[in-house]
Design a protein around this motif. Sequence first.
Motif, PDB file in Angstrom:
ATOM      1  N   ARG A  56       0.840  -1.189   0.000  1.00  0.00           N
ATOM      2  CA  ARG A  56       0.000   0.000   0.000  1.00  0.00           C
ATOM      3  C   ARG A  56       0.875   1.239   0.000  1.00  0.00           C
ATOM      4  N   PHE A  57       0.392   2.300  -0.629  1.00  0.00           N
ATOM      5  CA  PHE A  57       1.143   3.547  -0.762  1.00  0.00           C
ATOM      6  C   PHE A  57       0.375   4.665  -0.054  1.00  0.00           C
ATOM      7  N   PRO A  58       0.588   4.817   1.256  1.00  0.00           N
ATOM      8  CA  PRO A  58      -0.155   5.824   2.025  1.00  0.00           C
ATOM      9  C   PRO A  58       0.071   7.233   1.480  1.00  0.00           C
ATOM     10  N   GLY A  59      -1.009   7.993   1.468  1.00  0.00           N
ATOM     11  CA  GLY A  59      -0.919   9.388   1.028  1.00  0.00           C
ATOM     12  C   GLY A  59      -1.013   9.602  -0.461  1.00  0.00           C
ATOM     13  N   LEU A  60      -1.012   8.517  -1.233  1.00  0.00           N
ATOM     14  CA  LEU A  60      -1.128   8.631  -2.689  1.00  0.00           C
ATOM     15  C   LEU A  60      -2.491   8.117  -3.133  1.00  0.00           C
ATOM     16  N   ASP A  61      -3.199   8.939  -3.876  1.00  0.00           N
ATOM     17  CA  ASP A  61      -4.502   8.545  -4.408  1.00  0.00           C
ATOM     18  C   ASP A  61      -4.311   8.078  -5.851  1.00  0.00           C
ATOM     19  N   LEU A  62      -3.825   6.850  -5.987  1.00  0.00           N
ATOM     20  CA  LEU A  62      -3.483   6.315  -7.304  1.00  0.00           C
ATOM     21  C   LEU A  62      -4.426   5.174  -7.682  1.00  0.00           C
ATOM     22  N   PRO A  63      -5.057   5.242  -8.856  1.00  0.00           N
ATOM     23  CA  PRO A  63      -5.857   4.104  -9.311  1.00  0.00           C
ATOM     24  C   PRO A  63      -4.997   2.982  -9.883  1.00  0.00           C
ATOM     25  N   ALA A  64      -3.779   3.327 -10.297  1.00  0.00           N
ATOM     26  CA  ALA A  64      -2.894   2.345 -10.921  1.00  0.00           C
ATOM     27  C   ALA A  64      -1.463   2.838 -10.856  1.00  0.00           C
ATOM     28  N   LEU A  65      -0.521   1.902 -11.044  1.00  0.00           N
ATOM     29  CA  LEU A  65       0.891   2.237 -11.154  1.00  0.00           C
ATOM     30  C   LEU A  65       1.282   2.273 -12.624  1.00  0.00           C
ATOM     31  N   SER A  66       2.029   3.289 -13.018  1.00  0.00           N
ATOM     32  CA  SER A  66       2.602   3.353 -14.368  1.00  0.00           C
ATOM     33  C   SER A  66       4.027   2.826 -14.277  1.00  0.00           C
ATOM     34  N   ALA A  67       4.195   1.563 -14.629  1.00  0.00           N
ATOM     35  CA  ALA A  67       5.457   0.861 -14.408  1.00  0.00           C
ATOM     36  C   ALA A  67       6.181   0.614 -15.721  1.00  0.00           C
ATOM     37  N   ARG A  68       7.495   0.508 -15.617  1.00  0.00           N
ATOM     38  CA  ARG A  68       8.307   0.068 -16.743  1.00  0.00           C
ATOM     39  C   ARG A  68       8.721  -1.372 -16.494  1.00  0.00           C
ATOM     40  N   ARG A  69       8.704  -2.178 -17.551  1.00  0.00           N
ATOM     41  CA  ARG A  69       9.175  -3.554 -17.481  1.00  0.00           C
ATOM     42  C   ARG A  69      10.532  -3.649 -18.166  1.00  0.00           C
ATOM     43  N   LEU A  70      11.194  -4.790 -18.005  1.00  0.00           N
ATOM     44  CA  LEU A  70      12.556  -4.971 -18.476  1.00  0.00           C
ATOM     45  C   LEU A  70      12.619  -5.929 -19.649  1.00  0.00           C
ATOM     46  N   SER A  71      13.569  -5.664 -20.524  1.00  0.00           N
ATOM     47  CA  SER A  71      13.908  -6.577 -21.611  1.00  0.00           C
ATOM     48  C   SER A  71      15.426  -6.660 -21.659  1.00  0.00           C
ATOM     49  N   GLY A  72      15.962  -7.840 -21.366  1.00  0.00           N
ATOM     50  CA  GLY A  72      17.411  -7.969 -21.300  1.00  0.00           C
ATOM     51  C   GLY A  72      18.041  -7.100 -20.244  1.00  0.00           C
ATOM     52  N   GLY A  73      17.282  -6.798 -19.180  1.00  0.00           N
ATOM     53  CA  GLY A  73      17.787  -5.963 -18.102  1.00  0.00           C
ATOM     54  C   GLY A  73      17.663  -4.478 -18.334  1.00  0.00           C
ATOM     55  N   LEU A  74      17.102  -4.064 -19.473  1.00  0.00           N
ATOM     56  CA  LEU A  74      16.951  -2.649 -19.811  1.00  0.00           C
ATOM     57  C   LEU A  74      15.476  -2.273 -19.837  1.00  0.00           C
ATOM     58  N   LEU A  75      15.180  -0.991 -19.606  1.00  0.00           N
ATOM     59  CA  LEU A  75      13.800  -0.543 -19.568  1.00  0.00           C
ATOM     60  C   LEU A  75      13.139  -0.721 -20.925  1.00  0.00           C
ATOM     61  N   ASP A  76      11.947  -1.307 -20.880  1.00  0.00           N
ATOM     62  CA  ASP A  76      11.197  -1.546 -22.111  1.00  0.00           C
ATOM     63  C   ASP A  76       9.842  -0.845 -21.992  1.00  0.00           C
ATOM     64  N   ALA A  77       8.780  -1.529 -22.329  1.00  0.00           N
ATOM     65  CA  ALA A  77       7.461  -0.922 -22.429  1.00  0.00           C
ATOM     66  C   ALA A  77       6.909  -0.500 -21.071  1.00  0.00           C
ATOM     67  N   THR A  78       5.993   0.478 -21.110  1.00  0.00           N
ATOM     68  CA  THR A  78       5.260   0.904 -19.925  1.00  0.00           C
ATOM     69  C   THR A  78       4.039   0.018 -19.751  1.00  0.00           C
ATOM     70  N   GLU A  79       3.786  -0.378 -18.509  1.00  0.00           N
ATOM     71  CA  GLU A  79       2.630  -1.215 -18.190  1.00  0.00           C
ATOM     72  C   GLU A  79       1.817  -0.542 -17.100  1.00  0.00           C
ATOM     73  N   THR A  80       0.506  -0.516 -17.276  1.00  0.00           N
ATOM     74  CA  THR A  80      -0.385   0.007 -16.245  1.00  0.00           C
ATOM     75  C   THR A  80      -0.833  -1.144 -15.358  1.00  0.00           C
ATOM     76  N   ILE A  81      -0.520  -1.046 -14.058  1.00  0.00           N
ATOM     77  CA  ILE A  81      -0.853  -2.099 -13.106  1.00  0.00           C
ATOM     78  C   ILE A  81      -1.922  -1.558 -12.159  1.00  0.00           C
ATOM     79  N   PRO A  82      -3.158  -2.064 -12.257  1.00  0.00           N
ATOM     80  CA  PRO A  82      -4.250  -1.528 -11.424  1.00  0.00           C
ATOM     81  C   PRO A  82      -3.994  -1.748  -9.935  1.00  0.00           C
ATOM     82  N   LEU A  83      -4.462  -0.795  -9.137  1.00  0.00           N
ATOM     83  CA  LEU A  83      -4.448  -0.922  -7.689  1.00  0.00           C
ATOM     84  C   LEU A  83      -5.871  -1.185  -7.199  1.00  0.00           C
TER      85      LEU A  83
END
Length: 291
Positions: A162-189
């Motif tokens: 849980r992330f207290p104090g943040l009113d977030l419906p989802a996380l905007s995350a980056r995933r990895l490809s070969g250890g490097l930043l790749d596509a952005t993924e929206t992960i619902p909360l």
Amino acid sequence: MTDTHRFGDSRLAATVSAAGAELSSVRDGAGGEWLWQAGPAWPRHAPVLFPLVGRLPGDVLRHGGREHRLTQHGFARDRAFTWRARGEAGCALRLVDDEATRAAYPFPFVLDLEWAVADGTLSCTATVSNPGAAPLPFSLGAHPAFAWPLPGAASAEGHAVRFPGLDLPALSARRLSGGLLDATETIPLAGGSLPLHQGLFDADAIVLPDFSGRRLRYEGPGAALEMGWEGYGDLGLWSKPGGAAFLCLEPWSGTTPPLGWDGDFAGKPGITLLEPGASRAFRWWIRPERA
């Protein structure tokens, strides 16, 4: 024999090793172990990531027209630190550059780690200093792995972050490809919380660059771990793809670079540049709680 130091009080005790200045145990007053104990799934507890978080393309650091081999997460986690202080409530350790570090990372530096327990809270302050005559480029990260399930919980089910104090419906995350930043993924909360399940990490770590929060709660049935940080601006969440009994909660200053980047290390996205003679401190802390 492992060179370690145990410190704390009746509420919370911690153990730190000179090898990598790594935390290896966090026990509460009831004897519960909150830190992953470096099992076969992953042989570490809580490595210090310096001077790199993540990896570089081809594990090559480019600087000033030269190439140096610098592997994933840097070398601090595999180096012997020098004890500067050991006491009942904490300890302090130091790593400085030498011929071996300069072959991989051609910069003078001082890295100080200070661990302390007070009022049921464990804190770690990392200070990077630049004794050189040119700006010092670096990234720094914490990589502690906590028990999943938490102490006292019967199974891994019912855990969340849980992330207290943040009113977030989802996380905007980056995933990895070969250890490097790749596509952005929206992960619902769900109600501001990230429900945990092993499939969450099938695509490797969840990377949250420029994360606005500075606190989280890792919660399970009957137990919770509160965590906060200062100086770090990024966050990583990780468990071993395929399943393991730990969850890494990782405040970072800097992340692995994006796919396609392959430039001079001093120009890496998210790098910190420390002016000659300057120091910068980074702190994270945890507070275990039982119901």
